[in-house]
Design a protein around this motif. Structure first.
Motif, PDB file in Angstrom:
ATOM      1  N   SER A  82       1.212  -0.762   0.159  1.00  0.00           N
ATOM      2  CA  SER A  82      -0.119  -0.022   0.030  1.00  0.00           C
ATOM      3  C   SER A  82       0.501   1.406  -0.446  1.00  0.00           C
ATOM      4  CB  SER A  82      -0.670   0.133   0.881  1.00  0.00           C
ATOM      5  OG  SER A  82      -1.669  -0.924   1.371  1.00  0.00           O
ATOM      6  N   ILE A  83       2.633   0.919   0.657  1.00  0.00           N
ATOM      7  CA  ILE A  83       3.122   2.397   0.795  1.00  0.00           C
ATOM      8  C   ILE A  83       3.121   2.029  -0.475  1.00  0.00           C
ATOM      9  CG2 ILE A  83       5.732   3.240   1.687  1.00  0.00           C
ATOM     10  CD1 ILE A  83       3.242   3.328   3.768  1.00  0.00           C
TER      11      ILE A  83
ATOM     12  N   GLU B  54       2.028   2.367  -3.289  1.00  0.00           N
ATOM     13  CA  GLU B  54       0.824   2.462  -4.414  1.00  0.00           C
ATOM     14  C   GLU B  54       1.411   4.624  -3.728  1.00  0.00           C
ATOM     15  OE1 GLU B  54      -1.412   1.302  -6.719  1.00  0.00           O
ATOM     16  OE2 GLU B  54       0.333   0.583  -6.243  1.00  0.00           O
ATOM     17  N   PHE B  55       1.133   4.641  -2.783  1.00  0.00           N
ATOM     18  CA  PHE B  55       1.035   6.190  -2.310  1.00  0.00           C
ATOM     19  C   PHE B  55       2.250   6.996  -2.743  1.00  0.00           C
ATOM     20  CE2 PHE B  55       3.694   9.432   0.979  1.00  0.00           C
ATOM     21  CZ  PHE B  55       1.900  10.096   0.734  1.00  0.00           C
TER      22      PHE B  55
ATOM     23  N   GLY C  18      -3.203   6.790  -3.817  1.00  0.00           N
ATOM     24  CA  GLY C  18      -4.175   6.931  -2.981  1.00  0.00           C
ATOM     25  C   GLY C  18      -3.299   7.473  -1.566  1.00  0.00           C
ATOM     26  N   LYS C  19      -3.776   8.067  -0.782  1.00  0.00           N
ATOM     27  CA  LYS C  19      -3.401   9.001   0.312  1.00  0.00           C
ATOM     28  C   LYS C  19      -3.665   8.496   1.709  1.00  0.00           C
ATOM     29  CE  LYS C  19      -2.428  13.643  -1.962  1.00  0.00           C
ATOM     30  NZ  LYS C  19      -2.856  15.009  -1.910  1.00  0.00           N
ATOM     31  N   THR C  20      -4.566   7.548   1.617  1.00  0.00           N
ATOM     32  CA  THR C  20      -4.639   6.632   3.224  1.00  0.00           C
ATOM     33  C   THR C  20      -4.763   5.594   3.209  1.00  0.00           C
ATOM     34  OG1 THR C  20      -6.403   8.642   2.983  1.00  0.00           O
ATOM     35  CG2 THR C  20      -6.768   6.580   3.992  1.00  0.00           C
TER      36      THR C  20
ATOM     37  N   ASP D  53      -6.349  -0.310   1.254  1.00  0.00           N
ATOM     38  CA  ASP D  53      -5.839   1.055   0.061  1.00  0.00           C
ATOM     39  C   ASP D  53      -6.482   1.667  -0.318  1.00  0.00           C
ATOM     40  OD1 ASP D  53      -4.413   0.035  -1.842  1.00  0.00           O
ATOM     41  OD2 ASP D  53      -2.790  -0.508  -1.189  1.00  0.00           O
TER      42      ASP D  53
ATOM     43  N   GLY E 248      -5.077   2.770  -3.412  1.00  0.00           N
ATOM     44  CA  GLY E 248      -4.124   2.704  -5.116  1.00  0.00           C
ATOM     45  C   GLY E 248      -4.912   2.230  -5.878  1.00  0.00           C
TER      46      GLY E 248
ATOM     47  N   ASN F 241       6.854   9.263   4.946  1.00  0.00           N
ATOM     48  CA  ASN F 241       6.334   9.666   3.660  1.00  0.00           C
ATOM     49  C   ASN F 241       5.253  10.773   4.449  1.00  0.00           C
ATOM     50  OD1 ASN F 241       6.722   7.035   1.713  1.00  0.00           O
ATOM     51  ND2 ASN F 241       6.070   6.413   3.546  1.00  0.00           N
TER      52      ASN F 241
ATOM     53  N   LEU G  95       0.634  11.515   3.823  1.00  0.00           N
ATOM     54  CA  LEU G  95       0.632  10.102   4.010  1.00  0.00           C
ATOM     55  C   LEU G  95      -0.328  10.095   5.266  1.00  0.00           C
ATOM     56  CD1 LEU G  95      -0.065   6.906   2.799  1.00  0.00           C
ATOM     57  CD2 LEU G  95       2.005   6.468   3.864  1.00  0.00           C
TER      58      LEU G  95
END
Length: 617
Positions: free
Chosen positions: A53-54, A56-57, A62-64, A78, A80, A194, A197
């Motif tokens: 998921s990270i 993807e950020f 995707g910020k959450t 996520d 993303g 990050n 995030l």
């Protein structure tokens, strides 16, 4: 040659991916454990899922990230891009499948081995992945790595992204439970690395605006910062730095590609070297390296193309270059620190002055200590030749290429009988024993000089190998093993005081534990149950209804070596010693070791988060 010793093609068995992971989980996730230590397998599984998921950020999608951990079920969602729908099953169940092999998409990602979610899948009793993109979604469900249900594509109004739900397999992770403190620390590191995030964990929000500057701000109280945190950022590198007014030791937080390298590596060695060199050049004085770095509290994060790590769990960087046409890690970090730290000191004369005063003070203290130190080292050397206090093990934390290095443990025990029981029942590969002679000294408010003058502390420091730096620590777990009575409690407090006073980063980095030992043995002719509390004793008596024999253990020395191996083997119960986030180390120490107040016991229970119900017995 007898028939049964023939070596034929029939003897060669090819394990499929999930069987291999389930048979040798240590190769993929380090160690199993029950959740009582920060590097136990259940946290590594969670990390592997969050890493995707990270990534993807990092790619701008995707910020959450939403995480829920309830009992044993984990959900990570996520927003993303979602796994490509035709590849959902492959990505979580075929080895060496993943988007990160296309280096344009994931230039500086950590999870390049294509194993992460496959290991989670193989080691979970149930594992479900849902991917949503372009208004359609796909779901696949597995049990122990076997696909049991696959739902076709369907139209959906759900937001895009990936949702993973799993329960670690209890037949592999025995009696595990999650500790929120470990998860929260991991999530804080993710948001520091990050900025922008948001991670929501069981309803609590984690977010960082200023990256590593926030990490240091959380790690060291503002009142204890010698000068305002220096925060330097560049391409592929970020550094935050200050010195502590009260702490003796150096403290570092290091990261590579968003991965917490708790054992450091080439980047941390380069940073420590660059710091000393830059400061020497700025002041034009050839200061001793240890004087420059004494009491430093710092964080460094770098991004490297195709990093090489020294262990599967990626806790130590082995790479020597940054990748591509960039210079070596050492040159890159040295040039960055030299330019940016030097500029900062020139622009901030007040900080430069405070820093120089701190170095000169460290130099004075070192000179005062030098004679004692030499004597103490000679004494420790002589003692180690016939050191009855330390019964060492074969593997150490520095042996990160060996599979079981994370299991390395030093038990600190009191008295010969307890030491004898542990020594006879321990695993000689990974468990060492250090015996105390009665109660250690109360080191509250004393200077480092006492560590060298006091034979017991000096030998303990030498056994742990932490005089120069925590990087050289020889054991991953330091376990205080004392009786569950008032004297045992006092010895625990004195040892915790010693570590807080001189080596607080051992506690901050989750290396210090208390061994839980059973209070009762309840048995009949068929079964024996060891009980760690009054409640467990009641349950055991009810279970073995009829005539159960109950033995109350008063001290560790009463437990035979044969029995002891149950309590320090795979069923070991450890309580981590953790710092209270709202109190500085100074306040902690003065509160419970300064004056003999009646609040002491209550305070310890509230603040050191060690379950001390045993003491109430």
């Amino acid at each position: 040659m007898s028939q049964d010793t023939k070596y034929t093609e029939d003897n060669i068995r090819s394990l499929d991916w999930k069987e291999h992971i389930r048979m040798r989980p240590g190769m993929y996730i380090g160690k199993l454990g029950d959740g009582s230590t920060a590097d136990d397998g259940i946290y590594i599984l969670l990390k592997e899922v969050i890493d995707n998921s990270i990534d993807e950020f990092v790619m701008g999608a995707g910020k959450t990230i939403e995480i829920s951990v309830q009992n044993q079920r984990v959900i990570v969602r996520d927003y993303g891009r979602g796994i490509p729908l035709g590849k959902v099953v492959d990505v979580v169940s075929k080895m060496n499948t993943g988007g990160k092999y296309d280096s344009r998409a994931f230039k500086k990602s950590v999870g390049l081995n294509g194993v992460g979610t496959k290991a989670v899948n193989a080691l979970s009793s149930s594992f479900k992945v849902e991917s949503t993109r372009d208004g359609r979604s796909k779901t696949a469900e597995f049990e122990k790595g076997n696909l049991v249900n696959e739902e076709e594509l369907e139209e959906t109004s759900r937001r895009r992204g990936t949702k993973v739900t799993y329960i670690p397999d209890e037949s592999i992770f025995k009696n595990f439970r999650y500790r929120d403190e470990y998860i929260e620390k991991m999530l804080k590191n993710y948001v520091y690395l990050n900025p922008g995030l948001t991670i929501i964990f069981n309803g609590e929000k984690f977010y960082s605006e200023n990256g590593l500057k926030d990490l240091l701000g959380d790690s060291i109280n503002e009142d204890d910062q010698l000068y305002e945190i220096i925060h330097l950022r560049g391409d592929d590198i970020e550094i935050a730095l200050t010195h502590s007014k009260s702490q003796y030791s150096e403290e570092y937080h290091s990261f590579v590609n968003g991965q917490n390298t708790s054992q450091g590596g080439t980047h941390l060695a380069a940073f420590r070297e660059a710091l000393v060199r830059t400061i020497r050049e700025y002041y034009g004085k050839n200061y001793e390296a240890s004087d420059v770095r004494k009491s430093v509290v710092s964080a460094i994060s770098i991004k490297v193309m195709e990093p090489v790590f020294e262990s599967q769990t990626k806790t130590k960087l082995g790479s020597t270059d940054m990748g591509g046409k960039l210079p070596t890690v050492r040159t890159y970090i040295n040039d960055f620190v030299k330019t940016h730290l030097d500029n900062y000191l020139h622009k901030n004369a007040e900080t430069a002055e405070k820093l120089q005063r701190k170095i000169l003070q460290a130099e004075r203290e070192r000179k005062e200590l030098s004679g004692i130190r030499k004597l103490a080292k000679d004494r420790a050397k002589k003692a180690s030749l016939h050191n009855k206090k330390l019964r060492d093990c074969r593997i150490h934390l520095g042996d990160s290429k060996k599979e079981r290095y994370l299991e390395t443990t030093l038990f600190i025990t009191e008295g010969d009988s307890a030491s004898g029981s542990i020594t006879k029942s321990r695993d000689v590969n990974t468990q060492a024993v250090f015996s105390l002679k009665g109660k250690p000294l109360n080191s509250y408010g004393l200077t480092k000089k006492i560590v060298y003058e006091n034979e017991e502390f000096n030998l303990l420091q030498a056994a742990l190998n932490i005089e120069e730096s925590i990087e050289d620590l020889r054991y991953n777990n330091i376990v205080i093993a004392t009786d569950a009575d008032v004297d045992g409690m006092h010895i625990r407090l004195l040892l915790i005081t010693f570590f807080l006073q001189f080596f607080p980063e051992l506690i901050k980095e989750n290396h210090l534990y208390i061994l839980q030992t059973p209070l009762f043995r309840v048995r009949n002719k068929k079964e024996t149950i060891y009980c760690y509390s009054e409640l467990e004793r009641q349950q055991a008596v009810n279970k073995l209804s009829g005539k159960a024999e109950i033995t109350r253990f008063k001290g560790l020395g009463e437990i035979s070596p044969d029995e002891f191996k149950h309590f320090i083997g795979e069923d070991i119960r450890l309580d981590p010693v953790m710092l209270d986030k709202d109190m500085s180390i100074e306040e902690l120490l003065s509160f419970y070791m300064g004056k003999n107040t009646p609040d002491r016991q209550e305070f310890i229970i509230d603040n050191l988060k060690v379950e001390l119900d045993l003491i109430a017995e």
